[in-house]
Design a protein around this motif. Structure first.
Motif, PDB file in Angstrom:
ATOM      1  N   PHE A  28      16.006 -11.752  53.175  1.00 61.48           N
ATOM      2  CA  PHE A  28      16.433 -12.250  51.867  1.00 61.48           C
ATOM      3  C   PHE A  28      17.800 -12.929  51.880  1.00 61.48           C
ATOM      4  O   PHE A  28      18.425 -13.080  50.847  1.00 61.48           O
ATOM      5  N   ARG A  29      18.215 -13.393  53.065  1.00 58.24           N
ATOM      6  CA  ARG A  29      19.418 -14.225  53.132  1.00 58.24           C
ATOM      7  C   ARG A  29      19.007 -15.687  53.047  1.00 58.24           C
ATOM      8  O   ARG A  29      17.871 -16.044  53.336  1.00 58.24           O
ATOM      9  N   ASP A  46      29.377  -7.781  54.211  1.00 60.95           N
ATOM     10  CA  ASP A  46      29.122  -6.704  53.250  1.00 60.95           C
ATOM     11  C   ASP A  46      28.815  -7.261  51.860  1.00 60.95           C
ATOM     12  O   ASP A  46      27.959  -6.737  51.152  1.00 60.95           O
ATOM     13  N   GLN A  47      29.497  -8.329  51.484  1.00 63.50           N
ATOM     14  CA  GLN A  47      29.247  -8.956  50.181  1.00 63.50           C
ATOM     15  C   GLN A  47      27.810  -9.464  50.098  1.00 63.50           C
ATOM     16  O   GLN A  47      27.120  -9.245  49.107  1.00 63.50           O
ATOM     17  N   VAL A  48      27.337 -10.128  51.145  1.00 61.59           N
ATOM     18  CA  VAL A  48      25.958 -10.619  51.170  1.00 61.59           C
ATOM     19  C   VAL A  48      24.990  -9.439  51.172  1.00 61.59           C
ATOM     20  O   VAL A  48      23.995  -9.442  50.437  1.00 61.59           O
ATOM     21  N   LEU A  49      25.271  -8.418  51.974  1.00 60.03           N
ATOM     22  CA  LEU A  49      24.391  -7.254  52.047  1.00 60.03           C
ATOM     23  C   LEU A  49      24.209  -6.594  50.681  1.00 60.03           C
ATOM     24  O   LEU A  49      23.124  -6.103  50.368  1.00 60.03           O
ATOM     25  N   ARG A  50      25.250  -6.612  49.857  1.00 56.47           N
ATOM     26  CA  ARG A  50      25.147  -6.030  48.508  1.00 56.47           C
ATOM     27  C   ARG A  50      24.215  -6.843  47.608  1.00 56.47           C
ATOM     28  O   ARG A  50      23.643  -6.305  46.664  1.00 56.47           O
ATOM     29  N   LEU A  51      24.036  -8.126  47.885  1.00 55.26           N
ATOM     30  CA  LEU A  51      23.170  -8.985  47.075  1.00 55.26           C
ATOM     31  C   LEU A  51      21.683  -8.814  47.402  1.00 55.26           C
ATOM     32  O   LEU A  51      20.823  -9.115  46.579  1.00 55.26           O
ATOM     33  N   PRO A  53      19.394  -6.276  47.872  1.00 48.37           N
ATOM     34  CA  PRO A  53      18.419  -5.488  47.107  1.00 48.37           C
ATOM     35  C   PRO A  53      17.952  -6.189  45.827  1.00 48.37           C
ATOM     36  O   PRO A  53      16.763  -6.158  45.499  1.00 48.37           O
ATOM     37  N   ALA A  54      18.847  -6.844  45.124  1.00 48.66           N
ATOM     38  CA  ALA A  54      18.456  -7.567  43.908  1.00 48.66           C
ATOM     39  C   ALA A  54      17.573  -8.758  44.245  1.00 48.66           C
ATOM     40  O   ALA A  54      16.610  -9.052  43.525  1.00 48.66           O
ATOM     41  N   PHE A  59      12.303 -11.256  44.278  1.00 48.58           N
ATOM     42  CA  PHE A  59      11.236 -11.875  45.059  1.00 48.58           C
ATOM     43  C   PHE A  59       9.922 -11.132  44.859  1.00 48.58           C
ATOM     44  O   PHE A  59       8.874 -11.741  44.668  1.00 48.58           O
ATOM     45  N   ALA A  60       9.968  -9.813  44.886  1.00 47.88           N
ATOM     46  CA  ALA A  60       8.754  -9.014  44.716  1.00 47.88           C
ATOM     47  C   ALA A  60       8.136  -9.256  43.343  1.00 47.88           C
ATOM     48  O   ALA A  60       6.922  -9.420  43.216  1.00 47.88           O
ATOM     49  N   ALA A  61       8.964  -9.296  42.311  1.00 46.52           N
ATOM     50  CA  ALA A  61       8.459  -9.521  40.952  1.00 46.52           C
ATOM     51  C   ALA A  61       7.876 -10.915  40.813  1.00 46.52           C
ATOM     52  O   ALA A  61       6.832 -11.101  40.185  1.00 46.52           O
ATOM     53  N   THR A  62       8.522 -11.901  41.417  1.00 41.57           N
ATOM     54  CA  THR A  62       8.065 -13.284  41.334  1.00 41.57           C
ATOM     55  C   THR A  62       6.782 -13.488  42.125  1.00 41.57           C
ATOM     56  O   THR A  62       5.850 -14.132  41.648  1.00 41.57           O
ATOM     57  N   SER A  63       6.728 -12.923  43.315  1.00 39.83           N
ATOM     58  CA  SER A  63       5.537 -13.154  44.145  1.00 39.83           C
ATOM     59  C   SER A  63       4.315 -12.448  43.565  1.00 39.83           C
ATOM     60  O   SER A  63       3.210 -12.929  43.687  1.00 39.83           O
TER      61      SER A  63
END
Length: 69
Positions: A28-29, A46-51, A53-54, A59-63
């Motif tokens: 999800f990067r 770390d900043q990217v890693l925090r993003l 899960p959302a 993505f799961a909801a959209t797919s």
């Protein structure tokens, strides 16, 4: 001499970029984040890693919404 700590990475070796979001379907990067990962500071990673899960949740909801019945 002590070995440097390995760089954290969310990569799961599923490298497929979703054209709608621009996110890798495995980690999800974005392609820019993946390409810059080794140059990022620990704080930037770390900043990217925090993003992630959302992004995964979005993505799961959209797919699911787009899946044919």
């Amino acid at each position: 001499m002590p070995q440097p700590a390995p760089i954290k990475s969310p990569c799961v070796k599923i490298c497929v970029v979703d054209p709608a979001t621009g996110w890798c379907e495995g980690c999800f990067r974005t392609m820019a984040e993946i390409g810059s990962w080794m140059r990022y500071s620990a704080a930037e990673r770390d900043q990217v890693l925090r993003l992630l899960p959302a992004r995964r949740k979005t993505f799961a909801a959209t797919s699911r919404a787009e899946a044919p019945e």
